[in-house]
Design a protein around this motif. Structure first.
Motif, mmCIF file in Angstrom:
data_model
loop_
_atom_site.group_PDB
_atom_site.id
_atom_site.type_symbol
_atom_site.label_atom_id
_atom_site.label_comp_id
_atom_site.label_asym_id
_atom_site.label_seq_id
_atom_site.Cartn_x
_atom_site.Cartn_y
_atom_site.Cartn_z
ATOM 1 N N GLY A 12 0.823 -1.329 -0.030
ATOM 2 C CA GLY A 12 0.062 0.072 0.079
ATOM 3 C C GLY A 12 0.841 1.375 -0.001
ATOM 4 N N LYS A 13 1.978 1.190 -0.383
ATOM 5 C CA LYS A 13 3.016 2.432 -0.407
ATOM 6 C C LYS A 13 2.334 3.407 -1.300
ATOM 7 C CE LYS A 13 6.064 -0.395 -1.319
ATOM 8 N NZ LYS A 13 7.216 -0.939 -2.368
ATOM 9 N N GLY A 14 1.881 2.792 -2.560
ATOM 10 C CA GLY A 14 1.392 3.864 -3.521
ATOM 11 C C GLY A 14 0.127 4.675 -3.141
ATOM 12 N N LEU A 66 20.605 8.490 -8.764
ATOM 13 C CA LEU A 66 20.960 8.720 -7.464
ATOM 14 C C LEU A 66 21.062 7.111 -6.499
ATOM 15 C CD1 LEU A 66 21.159 10.763 -4.930
ATOM 16 C CD2 LEU A 66 18.614 10.582 -4.808
ATOM 17 N N GLU A 67 20.412 6.218 -7.117
ATOM 18 C CA GLU A 67 20.552 4.756 -6.857
ATOM 19 C C GLU A 67 19.902 4.152 -7.849
ATOM 20 O OE1 GLU A 67 17.773 2.832 -6.112
ATOM 21 O OE2 GLU A 67 16.256 4.486 -6.646
ATOM 22 N N TRP A 68 20.075 2.872 -7.919
ATOM 23 C CA TRP A 68 19.198 1.944 -8.826
ATOM 24 C C TRP A 68 19.345 0.441 -8.404
ATOM 25 C CZ3 TRP A 68 21.213 -1.835 -11.606
ATOM 26 C CH2 TRP A 68 22.746 -1.941 -11.864
ATOM 27 N N TRP A 70 18.136 -3.818 -9.178
ATOM 28 C CA TRP A 70 17.472 -4.765 -9.973
ATOM 29 C C TRP A 70 16.218 -5.198 -8.998
ATOM 30 C CZ3 TRP A 70 17.575 -6.997 -14.921
ATOM 31 C CH2 TRP A 70 18.742 -6.976 -15.499
ATOM 32 N N VAL A 71 15.167 -5.284 -9.319
ATOM 33 C CA VAL A 71 13.874 -5.470 -8.613
ATOM 34 C C VAL A 71 13.314 -6.630 -8.930
ATOM 35 C CG1 VAL A 71 11.691 -4.708 -7.434
ATOM 36 C CG2 VAL A 71 13.747 -2.981 -7.996
ATOM 37 N N PHE A 72 13.014 -7.804 -8.026
ATOM 38 C CA PHE A 72 12.362 -8.986 -8.204
ATOM 39 C C PHE A 72 13.092 -9.698 -9.239
ATOM 40 C CE2 PHE A 72 8.683 -6.123 -8.096
ATOM 41 C CZ PHE A 72 8.493 -6.139 -6.596
ATOM 42 N N TYR A 77 15.121 -0.685 -11.845
ATOM 43 C CA TYR A 77 14.470 0.344 -11.478
ATOM 44 C C TYR A 77 15.538 1.523 -10.950
ATOM 45 C CZ TYR A 77 10.183 -2.165 -11.451
ATOM 46 O OH TYR A 77 9.168 -2.960 -11.631
ATOM 47 N N GLY A 78 15.429 3.053 -11.088
ATOM 48 C CA GLY A 78 16.394 3.820 -10.440
ATOM 49 C C GLY A 78 15.723 5.228 -10.444
ATOM 50 N N THR A 79 16.396 5.907 -9.447
ATOM 51 C CA THR A 79 16.028 7.156 -9.246
ATOM 52 C C THR A 79 16.883 8.301 -10.077
ATOM 53 O OG1 THR A 79 15.463 6.597 -6.928
ATOM 54 C CG2 THR A 79 15.652 9.039 -7.454
ATOM 55 N N PRO A 80 16.306 9.072 -10.886
ATOM 56 C CA PRO A 80 17.194 9.977 -11.632
ATOM 57 C C PRO A 80 17.250 11.210 -10.768
ATOM 58 C CG PRO A 80 15.016 9.651 -12.977
ATOM 59 C CD PRO A 80 15.029 8.885 -11.695
ATOM 60 N N GLU A 97 9.879 6.249 -3.459
ATOM 61 C CA GLU A 97 9.200 4.806 -3.302
ATOM 62 C C GLU A 97 10.008 3.889 -3.986
ATOM 63 O OE1 GLU A 97 5.032 4.839 -4.768
ATOM 64 O OE2 GLU A 97 5.245 2.830 -4.640
ATOM 65 N N ILE A 98 10.863 3.128 -3.114
ATOM 66 C CA ILE A 98 12.116 2.268 -3.819
ATOM 67 C C ILE A 98 12.173 0.971 -2.802
ATOM 68 C CG2 ILE A 98 13.156 4.246 -4.816
ATOM 69 C CD1 ILE A 98 15.181 4.386 -2.476
ATOM 70 N N ASP A 99 12.953 0.253 -3.735
ATOM 71 C CA ASP A 99 13.296 -1.015 -2.797
ATOM 72 C C ASP A 99 14.209 -0.996 -1.653
ATOM 73 O OD1 ASP A 99 15.457 -1.276 -4.361
ATOM 74 O OD2 ASP A 99 15.070 -3.387 -4.693
ATOM 75 N N GLY A 132 -5.102 -9.973 -4.991
ATOM 76 C CA GLY A 132 -6.499 -8.988 -5.471
ATOM 77 C C GLY A 132 -6.143 -7.939 -6.464
ATOM 78 N N ARG A 133 -4.925 -7.493 -6.356
ATOM 79 C CA ARG A 133 -4.509 -6.421 -7.345
ATOM 80 C C ARG A 133 -4.778 -7.033 -8.911
ATOM 81 N NH1 ARG A 133 0.938 -3.245 -5.839
ATOM 82 N NH2 ARG A 133 1.995 -4.806 -7.404
ATOM 83 N N GLY A 134 -4.447 -8.213 -8.993
ATOM 84 C CA GLY A 134 -4.608 -8.790 -10.350
ATOM 85 C C GLY A 134 -3.893 -8.196 -11.646
HETATM 86 P P1 5GP Z 1 6.208 -1.771 -9.663
HETATM 87 O O1 5GP Z 1 6.718 -2.656 -10.623
HETATM 88 O O2 5GP Z 1 5.074 -2.734 -8.890
HETATM 89 O O3 5GP Z 1 5.911 -0.521 -10.267
HETATM 90 O O4 5GP Z 1 7.340 -1.423 -8.583
HETATM 91 C C1 5GP Z 1 7.877 -2.640 -7.887
HETATM 92 C C2 5GP Z 1 8.887 -2.084 -6.906
HETATM 93 O O5 5GP Z 1 9.918 -1.551 -7.502
HETATM 94 C C3 5GP Z 1 8.138 -1.220 -5.947
HETATM 95 O O6 5GP Z 1 7.662 -1.658 -4.937
HETATM 96 C C4 5GP Z 1 9.366 -0.292 -5.405
HETATM 97 O O7 5GP Z 1 9.933 -0.765 -4.317
HETATM 98 C C5 5GP Z 1 10.623 -0.575 -6.487
HETATM 99 N N1 5GP Z 1 10.854 0.527 -7.232
HETATM 100 C C6 5GP Z 1 10.313 1.648 -7.863
HETATM 101 N N2 5GP Z 1 11.031 2.702 -8.424
HETATM 102 C C7 5GP Z 1 12.286 2.394 -7.804
HETATM 103 C C8 5GP Z 1 13.542 2.860 -7.792
HETATM 104 O O8 5GP Z 1 13.692 4.060 -8.542
HETATM 105 N N3 5GP Z 1 14.438 2.405 -7.218
HETATM 106 C C9 5GP Z 1 14.516 1.252 -6.665
HETATM 107 N N4 5GP Z 1 15.690 0.726 -6.066
HETATM 108 N N5 5GP Z 1 13.405 0.698 -6.491
HETATM 109 C C10 5GP Z 1 12.302 1.072 -7.172
#
Ligand code: 5GP
Length: 192
Positions: A12-14, A66-68, A70-72, A77-80, A97-99, A132-134
Motif C-alpha cells: 500500500g505504499k502507492g 541517485l540509486e538503482w 534490480w527489482v524481483f 528501477y532507478g531514481t534520476p 518509493e523504492i526497494d 487481489g490487485r490482479g
Molecule cells: P512496480 O513494478 O510494482 O511498479 O514496482 C515494484 C517495486 O519497485 C516497488 O515496490 C518499489 O519498491 C521498486 N521501485 C520503484 N521505483 C524504484 C527506484 O527508483 N529504485 C528502486 N531501487 N526501486 C524502485
C-alpha cells in the motif's frame, strides 16, 4: 529533505504516497526510471519513465542515477538524480518509493534522508492483497512474494516502521512522523 518509503510490493505504499501528496503541496514524488513494461493504466513520465535497457545503461554510465537496483530479479528501477536535486533546492520534501536495495544505497549517499518502512499486518494479508490487485502473472507474483520475505526481515534497518492495517490511519501516522522529522531537522540546522 528526502523521504525513503520502502516495503514489500502490495503493502500500500502507492496509496500512502497519494494521501501524502494530496495533503501537502510541498511534498513531491520522485518519478523513477524503469526497464519494466508499462501496465495498461500507466503513462510514461507519470508513474515511471519507461526506458529501454540501453537507455538505462546510459543513465548509469552518465552517473544520472541517485540509486538503482534490480527489482524481483526481473527489471531495473532507478531514481534520476537531477530532478531530486532540483526539488530539494526548491525546498520540497522529495519522496522516494523504492526497494530495499535502493534504500540501502540512499543510506550511504544521503544519510540525512528519513527512512520509513511500511509493513503488512501479516504475510498472508500481503499475498491476498497482491493477488487481489490482479496486475501480475503467477511468475511475477511468486518473485514479488519471495522478495517480500527478504524485505520484511530488513525492517529494523529503518528509522521507523508502520504497519498498514488501515490506510487512512497509517497515512496520517506517516505524515505526522515526516513533519516531526522535518521540524527536528529545521531546528538543528537553525542551531548550527
Ligand atoms: P512496480 O513494478 O510494482 O511498479 O514496482 C515494484 C517495486 O519497485 C516497488 O515496490 C518499489 O519498491 C521498486 N521501485 C520503484 N521505483 C524504484 C527506484 O527508483 N529504485 C528502486 N531501487 N526501486 C524502485
Amino acid at each position: 529533505m528526502i523521504v525513503v518509503l520502502a516495503g514489500p510490493a502490495g503493502v500500500g505504499k502507492g496509496s500512502i504516497v497519494s494521501g501524502l501528496l494530496s495533503s501537502r503541496s510541498d511534498f513531491v514524488l520522485s518519478v523513477s526510471a524503469t526497464t519494466r513494461e508499462p501496465r495498461e493504466s500507466e503513462t510514461d513520465g507519470v508513474q515511471y519513465y519507461f526506458v529501454s535497457e540501453e537507455q538505462f545503461d546510459r543513465m548509469i554510465e552518465d552517473r544520472q542515477m541517485l540509486e538503482w537496483a534490480w527489482v524481483f530479479g526481473l527489471n531495473r528501477y532507478g531514481t534520476p538524480k537531477k530532478p531530486v536535486d532540483k526539488l530539494q533546492a526548491a525546498g520540497k520534501t522529495v519522496i522516494l518509493e523504492i526497494d530495499l536495495d535502493g534504500a540501502r544505497q540512499i543510506r550511504k549517499t544521503a544519510p540525512d534522508a528519513v527512512q520509513i518502512f511500511i509493513a503488512p499486518p501479516s504475510f498472508d494479508e500481503l499475498e491476498q492483497r497482491l493477488r487481489g490487485r490482479g496486475t501480475e502473472t503467477e511468475e511475477q507474483l511468486s518473485a514479488r512474494l519471495e522478495t517480500a520475505k527478504e524485505e520484511l526481515r530488513s525492517q529494523n534497518e529503518f528509522d521507523q516502521v508502520f504497519i498498514n492495517d488501515e490506510l487512512d490511519k497509517t497515512t496520517q501516522e506517516v505524515l505526522d512522523y515526516i513533519l516531526r522529522r522535518k521540524e527536528e531537522n529545521e531546528r538543528s540546522t537553525g542551531n548550527r
